[in-house]
Structure formats: structure tokens, C-alpha cells
Design a protein around this motif. Structure first.
Motif, PDB file in Angstrom:
ATOM      1  N   LYS B 231     -16.362  -0.988 -37.043  1.00 26.08           N
ATOM      2  CA  LYS B 231     -15.712  -0.739 -38.346  1.00 26.08           C
ATOM      3  C   LYS B 231     -16.626  -1.194 -39.476  1.00 26.08           C
ATOM      4  N   GLN B 232     -16.663  -0.395 -40.534  1.00 30.61           N
ATOM      5  CA  GLN B 232     -17.540  -0.749 -41.662  1.00 30.61           C
ATOM      6  C   GLN B 232     -16.865  -1.710 -42.650  1.00 30.61           C
ATOM      7  N   SER B 237     -23.152  -3.661 -48.188  1.00 31.28           N
ATOM      8  CA  SER B 237     -23.586  -2.369 -48.702  1.00 31.28           C
ATOM      9  C   SER B 237     -24.518  -2.671 -49.872  1.00 31.28           C
ATOM     10  N   GLU B 244     -21.481   1.852 -44.001  1.00 30.18           N
ATOM     11  CA  GLU B 244     -21.314   2.850 -42.937  1.00 30.18           C
ATOM     12  C   GLU B 244     -22.570   2.901 -42.049  1.00 30.18           C
ATOM     13  N   HIS B 248     -23.114   1.738 -38.058  1.00 32.90           N
ATOM     14  CA  HIS B 248     -23.742   2.609 -37.058  1.00 32.90           C
ATOM     15  C   HIS B 248     -24.916   1.881 -36.384  1.00 32.90           C
TER      16      HIS B 248
END
Lengths: 159, 263
Positions: B231-232, B237, B244, B248
Motif C-alpha cells: 500500500k502506498q 513522495s 506509488e 512498487h
């Protein structure tokens, strides 16, 4: 407050009265007037300030002079022989033209000498990895990498 | 850099006694000196741990590997003892910063600073490490409290770190190409029956990935984690990577770490 820092630089015992917040590179450049050690980025990225401390390449802008108390420091000025004969690593930089403007060169040479002591025959990939902490904005590194390989092999051959 | 008073204590107890007000402990200085130059830190006093004897060194008894707080990254990276007991830890130390930084930076400094993108916290958490201080011991699971925050008291000084020797382990890092800090780094350690997965760089601090640990305990293979979606929410960020993308990368790095551990 002024404090006294005593160390060995290029084989000579030296001491200086400095403020406690003084960086090692400042003592080298301003108190000892050895201006071959450069300040490039002043944020520990570029490695132009690299000197040898107790045999290991370190960034002299990233440490207090007081951290070098009693240490054995070598700067680029201490690398060639007293008669002016270049160190094999310096000779290799000259031979392979491992520079353009030359600003980063002292730090490159100081890091390369330390690296070559432990890696007598490095691959190109290993040299590029060893240069993570030295930036050059002119050359694209190609001749620097060649020079360090040749310098390392010359050092190993005892030239 | 603002002015400060410099101290050079000869023992950990003397150093602890000097801690007061805005004083800071100086280990290798590879973060602190730069932070002071930028005036992001302006300590009243600097307490240099560099001349205290017996704070550096590496010992292993086969089950645990103990590293003194003032041991430099380069010494961990090159240590035959570390390479034999936990080769992944030697490899991690060799990935920190650059070689000049590794000649000065210390494990104790890195752990106490707890930079959210630092490498060592991932190793401590994955290898179920114990942090020893002048006041006692901390389990890694309860030590890292998020960005630049730890369970250390103000006058508490790390003296060493002991790692549990795993059956196999690996650390993979997706580096920021400029700073060499981890955009995402994943340390996977298999203790035979239990597996620990620690992630650095992705969030506000190092964290474990429980769903991956469970899947790998059942079967220690890359495909066990390959389809686990992270989960992001709460991930970092910034200009280097979105939350996101980091989410990944956790899966990708975990998969590669398992592959590397199996080699």
C-alpha cells in the motif's frame, strides 16, 4: 574560543590556534597555506577536498580540525618526491590527460592513491564505483578512469 | 557554522556527563558536520566520541555478530569476520555513501541518527539486532521511532550493536543516483522457520513488511513476494519518487533480495 590543534601534515608536525568550529580543510588552506586541497561543493558531494588521514582518503570539508588532532595527514602537496618527481598516480593523470580544468584533480589523485593501495589491478567498473565520492564537471570521467587504472598498475609495479 | 564548545571525553561515562541542553554527540560526523554547516543544527556543545577507547571493534561467536558503535563503515565492509558471519551486512556497509564517507562514518552514528533513507536501520530491524548503550539494551523492533527519532534518552550513548546471524540474507537498494541514499532498500533475513523483511527509504522510518515475512516463511522464494502489492498510504513522495512508485519498488527490491539471498 580559540583552541590548539596539533597534527602532522606531509610529514611535518604543525599546530594552529583555531576556533573550535574550524573545519580541517580550513586549517589546511588558510592556516597552513596548502591551497592544493580544494573546496568545491562544501556539502560532502564533490570530493575536491579529499586528503589522506592516517592512510585513508577522507573529505576534509566534512570534519572538524579537532577530529584530526594527532593525525597523520597528507595533502596533494606531499605526494610528489621532494625533487619534484611526480608520484606514479600523478604521472598517470598527466600521461592519460585525466583532467580538463584541474579543479577536481587533487581530490581525485588523493582518493585514487588510497584506492590503488588496496586494488593493484582494478577493472574499469571498480574504478568508476570508487569514484562515487569525486565529481568532475569537465571530463566525463573517461580519461580519469584510464589514468587511475594505469596509476594503480604503476604503483603495484613500484614505479 | 555557529560556534560551540568542543569536548574530548576519554570514557563513555565522561561523555554522558557532558550531555546537557543543546549538546550533541559527534561520532564520524558525516551527517552532523554537514548539518551544522547548513545551520540546520546549532549545538551549544560538541562531544567527540572519536577518542574513546574500545568503542570500535567486531566480534562474532557464530550466533551473534557484535559491532562497536564507533566502527567505521569501511571496516565493516572489509571485515573478514562480518563477511563470514553475515555477508549481506558487509555488502550493505560497502553501499553506504562513497568510500571517503565510509572511512569516517560509523554504525553508532547512523543508528542514532535514524535517517529515514539510511541503510543500517534496515539491517538492524531485519537481523533482530540489539542496541547496547551506557544505560542498557534496546531491541531493534522497539528502537526506531520514525524520522530521525529513536528510543534513546538524551544522555544515552550507543556502545555497540549485536546482530543475530541468519541462515541467509541479502540487502538490495534502489539508490538515489546523486546522494546514494536509498529511495527504497529492502533487507531480507531467513532464520530458518522465521523470516524478517525490513524496508528503508520508503516511509518516514524503517519498517517491517509482515505479509512478505509470512509468505517467505512458508516458502523462501522470489515468487512468494512477487505478487504482494504494497500500500502506498504513508509512503514518501518527493521529487525523486512518488509514493506509488516507492510502493512498487518495495516489492521489486524484496524479490531481488530473496533472489540474492538464495545465490
Amino acid at each position: 574560543m580559540a583552541v590548539k590543534v596539533s597534527l602532522k601534515v606531509n610529514g611535518k608536525s604543525v599546530s594552529a590556534e583555531v576556533e573550535e568550529r574550524t573545519l580541517l580543510v580550513t586549517v589546511i588552506r588558510e592556516n597552513l597555506r596548502l591551497t592544493g586541497t580544494h573546496v568545491g561543493c562544501d556539502t560532502a558531494q564533490c570530493g575536491a577536498c579529499t586528503v589522506s588521514m592516517n592512510g585513508k582518503a577522507v573529505k576534509s570539508c566534512s570534519m572538524l580540525a579537532m577530529q584530526a588532532e594527532g593525525a597523520d595527514v597528507m595533502t596533494i602537496e606531499g605526494v610528489a618526491k621532494p625533487d619534484g618527481t611526480l608520484h606514479p598516480m600523478q604521472a598517470a593523470f598527466k600521461e592519460h590527460h585525466g583532467l580538463q580544468c584541474g579543479f577536481c584533480t587533487p581530490g581525485m589523485v588523493m582518493n585514487a592513491i588510497d584506492y590503488a593501495k588496496h586494488h593493484p589491478d582494478p577493472t574499469e567498473e571498480q574504478i568508476r564505483e570508487a569514484l562515487e565520492g569525486n565529481l568532475c564537471r569537465c571530463t566525463g570521467y573517461h580519461n580519469i578512469v584510464k589514468a587511475i587504472g594505469a596509476g594503480a598498475r604503476a604503483m603495484a609495479a613500484g614505479k | 557554522m555557529h560556534a560551540f564548545k568542543y569536548h574530548r571525553p576519554s570514557s563513555v561515562n565522561d561523555a554522558a556527563a557532558l550531555v546537557k541542553g543543546e549538546a550533541k554527540l559527534l561520532a564520524g560526523g558525516q551527517t552532523l558536520v554537514q548539518t551544522m554547516k547548513l545551520r540546520l543544527a546549532s549545538p551549544s556543545d560538541i562531544i567527540d566520541l572519536g577518542t574513546i577507547k574500545d568503542l570500535a571493534g567486531i566480534k562474532s561467536d557464530g550466533k551473534t555478530l557484535s559491532i562497536g558503535a564507533m566502527t567505521r563503515h569501511a571496516d565493516v565492509a572489509h571485515s573478514a569476520e562480518v563477511k563470514k558471519a553475515i555477508p549481506a551486512l558487509a555488502a550493505l556497509a560497502a553501499m553506504i555513501g562513497d568510500r571517503q564517507v565510509r572511512a569516517m562514518g560509523t554504525i553508532g552514528g547512523s543508528v542514532a541518527n535514524n535517517d529515514p533513507a539510511a541503510d543500517y536501520p534496515a539491517a538492524l530491524l531485519a537481523l533482530n539486532a540489539t542496541i547496547t548503550t551506557n544505560k542498557g539494551k534496546h531491541e531493534a523492533d522497539k528502537f526506531f521511532k520514525g524520522m530521525f527519532t529513536t528510543a534513546l534518552a538524551a544522555d544515552e550513548i550507543i556502545t555497540g550493536v549485536s546482530f543475530q546471524v541468519p541462515r541467509r540474507a541479502a540487502y538490495t537498494k534502489f539508490k538515489n543516483p546523486a546522494s546514494r541514499f536509498a529511495i527504497v532498500g529492502v533487507f531480507v533475513a531467513d532464520f530458518g522457520g522465521s523470516v524478517r523483511v525490513a524496508v528503508t527509504g520508503a516511509g518516514a522510518g524503517v519498517f517491517r513488511q509482515a505479509d512478505m515475512e509470512k509468505a517467505l516463511a512458508a516458502k523462501f522464494a522470489p515468487e512468494s513476494v512477487a505478487n504482494i502489492k504494497v500500500k502506498q498510504d504513508g509512503l514518501n513522495s518527493d521529487m525523486h519518487a512518488s509514493a506509488e512508485y516507492r510502493a512498487h519498488l518495495v516489492t521489486v527490491m524484496a524479490k531481488r533480495a530473496v533472489e540474492a539471498a538464495l545465490k
